[in-house]
Design an enzyme around this catalytic site. Structure first.
Site, PDB file in Angstrom:
ATOM      1  N   ARG A 264      39.032  43.314  40.517  1.00 49.57           N
ATOM      2  CA  ARG A 264      38.345  44.547  40.152  1.00 49.57           C
ATOM      3  C   ARG A 264      37.806  45.229  41.402  1.00 49.57           C
ATOM      4  O   ARG A 264      37.539  44.577  42.420  1.00 49.57           O
ATOM      5  CB  ARG A 264      37.195  44.273  39.181  1.00 49.57           C
ATOM      6  N   LYS A 289      31.478  41.559  36.856  1.00 47.21           N
ATOM      7  CA  LYS A 289      31.388  42.012  35.465  1.00 47.21           C
ATOM      8  C   LYS A 289      30.856  40.931  34.541  1.00 47.21           C
ATOM      9  O   LYS A 289      29.987  41.186  33.701  1.00 47.21           O
ATOM     10  CB  LYS A 289      32.758  42.491  34.980  1.00 47.21           C
ATOM     11  N   HIS A 363      41.684  50.555  39.571  1.00 46.06           N
ATOM     12  CA  HIS A 363      41.762  49.730  38.363  1.00 46.06           C
ATOM     13  C   HIS A 363      43.154  49.817  37.733  1.00 46.06           C
ATOM     14  O   HIS A 363      43.583  48.870  37.054  1.00 46.06           O
ATOM     15  CB  HIS A 363      40.694  50.157  37.357  1.00 46.06           C
ATOM     16  N   ARG A 366      45.297  47.026  38.934  1.00 42.13           N
ATOM     17  CA  ARG A 366      45.015  45.782  38.200  1.00 42.13           C
ATOM     18  C   ARG A 366      45.785  45.767  36.885  1.00 42.13           C
ATOM     19  O   ARG A 366      46.400  44.768  36.504  1.00 42.13           O
ATOM     20  CB  ARG A 366      43.513  45.671  37.970  1.00 42.13           C
ATOM     21  N   HIS A 389      39.536  37.142  32.616  1.00 45.54           N
ATOM     22  CA  HIS A 389      39.037  37.599  31.321  1.00 45.54           C
ATOM     23  C   HIS A 389      38.299  36.471  30.610  1.00 45.54           C
ATOM     24  O   HIS A 389      38.781  35.340  30.550  1.00 45.54           O
ATOM     25  CB  HIS A 389      40.198  38.069  30.436  1.00 45.54           C
ATOM     26  N   TYR A 398      47.344  44.536  27.110  1.00 42.21           N
ATOM     27  CA  TYR A 398      48.466  44.829  27.997  1.00 42.21           C
ATOM     28  C   TYR A 398      49.801  44.759  27.278  1.00 42.21           C
ATOM     29  O   TYR A 398      50.801  45.275  27.765  1.00 42.21           O
ATOM     30  CB  TYR A 398      48.430  43.897  29.212  1.00 42.21           C
TER      31      TYR A 398
END
Length: 409
Positions: A264, A289, A363, A366, A389, A398
């Site tokens: 990120r 995050k 981003h 990514r 994640h 995705y």
């Protein structure tokens, strides 16, 4: 209803433009930007006169004007030249002024906001509450303070200077004033305003809880499809980076961390020398995050780019952050810097044009890595581990991006 709103809705076009120009000056836009907007609005007035249009601003007139000058809102603004580059946004600004009686800068600066004196202490108390009781991250607190400041600034424009004067109509109009933003942005801003109203009620600043007067904004989780780069365009971007120059060496390493490792932007910006284990060939971080640890392999490609930058560009300094600005004063990037100018600089030099409008910041690189891994039949569980994640649900989106790419082809 705010009297400024009803007054603006009844203005003729020439008076509307005059009022909008005055608003630009009040918001301290620089003279160059004001001239850009003035050029577009002047041409728009001429067009309206040629069409024998009289009276209030109407949306169909804006649509016809853009079509007349072959300005397609569906295409990236970069395809336009000269005054046309700013035409669509200038007319959007004029429409906001006609609808709301005012408009704001897209980027709000807390210091420029007009927070009523009776409400200023509550703003600081709310910040302390977020820090000491909610344990929010500093960057989240900055966002909360910016959005609450904008909310109080909105109230001040309606001559609401005390909490006891806030009415449900004020809250409804506040949400309506955000209608030009994306649904996700509106949902976020309304949610922060609701939290602030609850804070005011629990601390006795409000006699009743007005948070339930804010209408809910439905934004389904993972409703949008991530923007991804075509493999050819990504290769074109990386190929264009001048790896002989100091800027190119630094930016190439930055881009690879996003495109090859999927880090990120915040984690790239905060990456320190201590988080790189050259002997084990790994990068280990605590994700900004989620706060969860993440270890990724330091590939030959990424490692070589980092060594090239560290050895030939990065100066000796007490800072531990890997990436520093190149111009004095030499220091790390600001917490609010999303590094967009870095990717846009090389993208423009490469002459990259996307098939359809899409996000193209760090981003998106990514997202592109995740989609490529999916298309290479890498298991979802492994993709989730690579991207850090916390939930598999975050990774499943995705699949939508992959299917959408096939549909476009």
């Amino acid at each position: 209803m705010n009297p400024n709103i009803s007054k603006a809705r009844e203005l003729s076009l020439d008076k509307l433009v005059y009022g909008a120009l005055s608003q630009l000056q009040v918001l301290q836009y620089n003279p160059r930007s004001i001239r850009r907007y003035q050029t577009v609005w002047r041409k728009f007035l001429v067009y309206a006169q040629q069409r024998n249009h009289k009276g209030k601003l109407q949306k169909h007139l804006i649509i016809d004007f853009l079509a007349h000058h072959e300005i397609d809102p569906q295409l990236p603004v970069e395809v336009n030249k000269g005054w046309k580059l700013h035409a669509e946004f200038a007319l959007t600004l004029l429409w906001r002024y006609a609808r709301d009686g005012y408009f704001e800068r897209d980027k709000q600066y807390v210091k420029r906001l007009n927070v009523p004196a009776a409400m200023q202490k509550s703003l600081q108390d709310f910040k302390t509450h977020c820090e000491e009781e909610c344990y929010l991250r500093p960057i989240t607190i900055v966002q909360y303070m910016r959005e609450v400041g904008a909310f109080l600034d909105f109230l001040s424009k309606r001559n609401v200077t005390r909490f006891s004067q806030i009415s449900p109509e004020d809250l409804s109009d506040f949400v309506y004033s955000l209608s030009h933003y994306r649904r996700k942005t509106v949902a976020s801003r309304v949610s922060i305003a609701r939290i602030y109203l609850q804070f005011l009620f629990y601390t006795g600043k409000l006699s009743r809880d007005l948070s339930d007067c804010l209408p809910g904004v439905n934004f389904p989780e993972h409703a949008s499809i991530p923007s991804v780069w075509d493999k050819e365009l990504l290769a074109q971007l990386l190929e264009k980076v001048d790896r002989r120059s100091p800027r190119g060496k630094r930016d190439y390493a930055l881009l690879l961390l996003a495109a090859r490792l999927g880090l990120r932007t915040t984690d790239i910006r905060k990456l320190t020398l201590d988080q790189i284990d050259w002997a084990a060939e790994t990068i280990t971080i605590n994700q900004s995050k989620s706060g969860m640890p993440l270890q990724l392999p330091l590939t030959d490609e990424v490692g070589s780019a980092l060594i090239d930058y560290l050895k030939h560009v990065r100066p000796a300094t007490h800072y531990r952050e890997v990436f520093l600005k190149l111009q004095p004063p030499i220091k790390p990037f600001a917490d609010t810097n999303k590094l967009y100018t870095i990717i846009s600089h090389w993208r423009d030099l490469a002459g990259i044009r996307f098939r359809s409008p899409q996000k193209n910041g760090f981003h998106s690189l990514r997202h592109t890595l995740a989609t490529e891994l999916l298309e290479d039949d890498v298991p979802f569980s492994l993709i989730a581990d690579i991207l850090g994640h916390a939930s598999m649900n975050s990774t499943m989106i995705y699949a939508k991006a992959s299917v959408e790419s096939l549909r476009e082809v």
